[in-house]
Design a protein around this motif. Structure first.
Motif, PDB file in Angstrom:
ATOM      1  N   UNK A 191       0.859  -1.186   0.000  1.00 53.50           N
ATOM      2  CA  UNK A 191       0.000   0.000   0.000  1.00 53.50           C
ATOM      3  C   UNK A 191       0.899   1.241   0.000  1.00 53.50           C
ATOM      4  N   UNK A 192       0.639   2.160  -0.920  1.00 58.59           N
ATOM      5  CA  UNK A 192       1.323   3.448  -0.953  1.00 58.59           C
ATOM      6  C   UNK A 192       0.268   4.537  -0.984  1.00 58.59           C
ATOM      7  N   UNK A 193       0.407   5.514  -0.121  1.00 58.09           N
ATOM      8  CA  UNK A 193      -0.476   6.674  -0.115  1.00 58.09           C
ATOM      9  C   UNK A 193       0.179   7.771  -0.949  1.00 58.09           C
ATOM     10  N   UNK A 194      -0.568   8.332  -1.883  1.00 58.81           N
ATOM     11  CA  UNK A 194      -0.055   9.388  -2.753  1.00 58.81           C
ATOM     12  C   UNK A 194      -0.754  10.691  -2.394  1.00 58.81           C
ATOM     13  N   UNK A 195       0.040  11.683  -2.009  1.00 60.45           N
ATOM     14  CA  UNK A 195      -0.524  12.984  -1.675  1.00 60.45           C
ATOM     15  C   UNK A 195       0.164  14.059  -2.493  1.00 60.45           C
ATOM     16  N   UNK A 196      -0.440  15.221  -2.549  1.00 55.95           N
ATOM     17  CA  UNK A 196       0.159  16.354  -3.236  1.00 55.95           C
ATOM     18  C   UNK A 196       0.447  17.469  -2.257  1.00 55.95           C
ATOM     19  N   UNK A 197       1.224  18.440  -2.696  1.00 53.32           N
ATOM     20  CA  UNK A 197       1.432  19.629  -1.885  1.00 53.32           C
ATOM     21  C   UNK A 197       0.346  20.655  -2.173  1.00 53.32           C
ATOM     22  N   UNK A 198      -0.465  20.365  -3.180  1.00 54.23           N
ATOM     23  CA  UNK A 198      -1.588  21.216  -3.552  1.00 54.23           C
ATOM     24  C   UNK A 198      -2.445  20.431  -4.534  1.00 54.23           C
TER      25      UNK A 198
ATOM     26  N   UNK B 287      -6.442  -8.599  -2.178  1.00 55.40           N
ATOM     27  CA  UNK B 287      -6.806  -9.004  -3.532  1.00 55.40           C
ATOM     28  C   UNK B 287      -5.795  -8.538  -4.574  1.00 55.40           C
ATOM     29  N   UNK B 288      -5.015  -7.509  -4.232  1.00 56.43           N
ATOM     30  CA  UNK B 288      -4.061  -6.910  -5.167  1.00 56.43           C
ATOM     31  C   UNK B 288      -2.663  -6.901  -4.566  1.00 56.43           C
ATOM     32  N   UNK B 289      -1.670  -6.839  -5.445  1.00 59.76           N
ATOM     33  CA  UNK B 289      -0.281  -6.755  -4.990  1.00 59.76           C
ATOM     34  C   UNK B 289       0.094  -5.343  -4.576  1.00 59.76           C
ATOM     35  N   UNK B 290      -0.551  -4.345  -5.179  1.00 55.92           N
ATOM     36  CA  UNK B 290      -0.263  -2.944  -4.856  1.00 55.92           C
ATOM     37  C   UNK B 290      -1.544  -2.137  -4.856  1.00 55.92           C
ATOM     38  N   UNK B 291      -1.766  -1.405  -3.757  1.00 58.28           N
ATOM     39  CA  UNK B 291      -2.893  -0.487  -3.634  1.00 58.28           C
ATOM     40  C   UNK B 291      -2.327   0.924  -3.567  1.00 58.28           C
ATOM     41  N   UNK B 292      -2.727   1.772  -4.494  1.00 56.93           N
ATOM     42  CA  UNK B 292      -2.301   3.169  -4.510  1.00 56.93           C
ATOM     43  C   UNK B 292      -3.471   4.030  -4.047  1.00 56.93           C
ATOM     44  N   UNK B 293      -3.327   4.632  -2.882  1.00 52.75           N
ATOM     45  CA  UNK B 293      -4.395   5.459  -2.310  1.00 52.75           C
ATOM     46  C   UNK B 293      -4.119   6.910  -2.687  1.00 52.75           C
ATOM     47  N   UNK B 294      -4.898   7.435  -3.613  1.00 52.76           N
ATOM     48  CA  UNK B 294      -4.682   8.818  -4.067  1.00 52.76           C
ATOM     49  C   UNK B 294      -5.588   9.784  -3.315  1.00 52.76           C
ATOM     50  N   UNK B 295      -4.975  10.699  -2.596  1.00 49.65           N
ATOM     51  CA  UNK B 295      -5.733  11.670  -1.829  1.00 49.65           C
ATOM     52  C   UNK B 295      -6.319  12.772  -2.680  1.00 49.65           C
ATOM     53  N   UNK B 296      -6.959  13.720  -2.009  1.00 51.39           N
ATOM     54  CA  UNK B 296      -7.545  14.893  -2.665  1.00 51.39           C
ATOM     55  C   UNK B 296      -6.773  16.116  -2.205  1.00 51.39           C
ATOM     56  N   UNK B 297      -6.075  16.776  -3.131  1.00 51.75           N
ATOM     57  CA  UNK B 297      -5.312  17.950  -2.735  1.00 51.75           C
ATOM     58  C   UNK B 297      -4.139  17.575  -1.857  1.00 51.75           C
ATOM     59  N   UNK B 298      -3.996  18.278  -0.735  1.00 50.20           N
ATOM     60  CA  UNK B 298      -2.856  18.074   0.142  1.00 50.20           C
ATOM     61  C   UNK B 298      -3.102  17.080   1.260  1.00 50.20           C
ATOM     62  N   UNK B 299      -2.056  16.838   2.015  1.00 46.25           N
ATOM     63  CA  UNK B 299      -2.056  15.819   3.063  1.00 46.25           C
ATOM     64  C   UNK B 299      -3.095  16.058   4.152  1.00 46.25           C
ATOM     65  N   UNK B 300      -3.342  17.336   4.482  1.00 51.15           N
ATOM     66  CA  UNK B 300      -4.215  17.647   5.614  1.00 51.15           C
ATOM     67  C   UNK B 300      -5.578  18.189   5.201  1.00 51.15           C
TER      68      UNK B 300
END
Length: 254
Positions: A3-10, A101-114
């Motif tokens: 599992x990898x969480x993907x966040x942006x700075x904006x 069920x999957x080998x890799x889950x990519x959790x894409x956030x909305x906007x920034x981390x907080x």
């Protein structure tokens, strides 16, 4: 990493395209990959959201937990739509289930981390903490990015979260002085390695071409061949030729 969480700075800095590139490289390794979008905002019924866009480019699967029509922070969009919000525990539970069920889950956030997910103040950072998952930070290269990257890094450290690295989400074909100067400082501000630079406009490529080029944009730890030291040297303000050379030009042109 499962599992990898993907966040942006904006917002609007290429987070979805970076997620797609990571997914594409994992798929090329034969891994089963799913893109999980906890809360999609600003997209109507029947339209493709971020998860669907990333999955189509990468040849992966997509899961969306909630969708709200107005382009606002998830907590605000849910409240205004009169719909239930998606909290950090909902995100963590869904990601854990998908990881069986999957080998890799990519959790894409909305906007920034907080950015707030619900009325209780829950954020993507809280979901990452529940998952004990590493966080990949996507940043813009332009003026002001160093402050945003450092603030994101400090927020991660304060919560005991691992910054996997930082990826430039929209590297311009003709970078200016600010972009070139920022490249050499991004890793220091993030307290984590620079792991890639995705050319601006790459999301407009046809899926087969996108998958073919993705390895040129991301570092080996993400499955690619991109070299940070070389990129930084070519990006230096006094370099004779910048990294907007064959790889970038080809990617944007398709």
């Amino acid at each position: 990493m499962s599992i990898i969480v993907v966040t942006g700075t904006n917002t609007d800095i290429g987070k979805t395209v970076v997620t797609a590139a990571v997914a594409a490289l994992a798929r090329a390794q034969g891994r089963r990959v799913v893109v999980l979008k906890p809360a999609q905002t600003g997209v109507g019924p029947g339209e493709d959201g971020d998860a669907q866009v990333a999955a189509a480019l990468a040849g992966a699967d997509a899961v969306e937990l909630a969708r709200y029509p107005e382009p606002l922070a998830p907590a605000t969009a849910a409240r205004r739509a009169g719909l239930a919000p998606v909290g950090p525990r909902d995100v963590a539970d869904a990601a854990r289930k998908l990881a069986t069920e999957y080998d890799l889950v990519l959790v894409e956030g909305a906007g920034g981390l907080l950015v707030r997910l619900d009325g209780a103040g829950g954020t993507l950072a809280d979901a990452a903490r529940l998952l004990t998952a590493p966080v990949l930070v996507v940043a813009a290269p332009a003026l002001g990015t160093l402050n945003s990257v450092q603030l994101t890094a400090e927020a991660l450290r304060a919560r005991g979260l691992e910054a996997l690295g930082v990826v430039i989400g929209c590297w311009p074909d003709r970078p200016g002085l600010a972009e070139r100067c920022n490249v050499g400082e991004l890793a220091e501000m993030a307290g984590a390695p620079l792991l890639g630079a995705v050319p601006e406009g790459s999301g407009g490529l046809a899926a087969p071409r996108f998958r073919e080029l993705a390895g040129r944009w991301l570092a080996p730890v993400l499955g690619g061949e991109w070299d940070a030291a070389r990129f930084e040297a070519e990006s230096a303000p006094d370099a004779v030729a910048g990294p907007s050379g064959p790889d970038t030009a080809t990617a944007v042109a398709g």
